[in-house]
Design an enzyme around this catalytic site. Sequence first.
Site, mmCIF file in Angstrom:
data_model
loop_
_atom_site.group_PDB
_atom_site.id
_atom_site.type_symbol
_atom_site.label_atom_id
_atom_site.label_comp_id
_atom_site.label_asym_id
_atom_site.label_seq_id
_atom_site.Cartn_x
_atom_site.Cartn_y
_atom_site.Cartn_z
ATOM 1 N N GLY A 194 0.781 -1.238 0.000
ATOM 2 C CA GLY A 194 0.000 0.000 0.000
ATOM 3 C C GLY A 194 0.809 1.283 0.000
ATOM 4 O O GLY A 194 1.711 1.448 0.791
ATOM 5 N N SER A 195 0.472 2.209 -0.871
ATOM 6 C CA SER A 195 1.158 3.496 -0.915
ATOM 7 C C SER A 195 0.586 4.340 -2.041
ATOM 8 O O SER A 195 -0.564 4.185 -2.408
ATOM 9 C CB SER A 195 2.655 3.292 -1.103
ATOM 10 O OG SER A 195 3.334 4.498 -0.861
#
Length: 218
Positions: free
Chosen positions: A185-186
Amino acid sequence: MFHKEGHKIIITTLIIVVGCILLADNLIAITWLRTVIMIVLLAFLILILQFFRNPKRNTVPNNKQVVSPVDGKVVVIEEVFEKEYFKEKRLQVSVFMSPLNVHVTRYPIAGNVIFSKYHPGKYLVAWHPKASEENERTTVVVENETYGKVLHRQIAGALARRIVNYAKLNDKASQGSESGFIKFGSRVDLFLPLDTNIKVVLNQKVRGGESIIAEING
């Protein structure tokens, strides 16, 4: 098809899940509790497999267009001052990835890699205003004669604890090919020329290597 960055994690997770299921089957006499544990373990394995999936994308090469570097949702479209490389105003387009998105990062344009740099940093949530400057990140600039220079920046988030960057100085980048991977996630920021014609809107879902983010005017 699973990404090479996930092979060790997938194998380790599979061994742990199978081991825990065998232990639960032998040590837990309560049927419903054993079933719940097995379901949770299998769900965890499925999440890991989904995260590291690497579906084939059909990129249509076009030197007048910028394709999305990642899967996700467009969360920023604004004019900003880019401090690291250009040191001038640029149009920023940011794509946020949830843990459920494909996390392969792809080259938004074809051309020569003229800048590639890794920055250690914090792990603020990816949508934090200072994440682009303070979080762990990599900055890559690709240039071609038609579009000019396009910067894409991988930014770690609260869950992402490792960014992988394949781009090396003087590499020949192919539009839509892999330039890196972000684990868990990012977001990725694009910095484009001010005269760029933006082809997406806020909250639009995009697909890496396929969705058109922008095109050059004329």
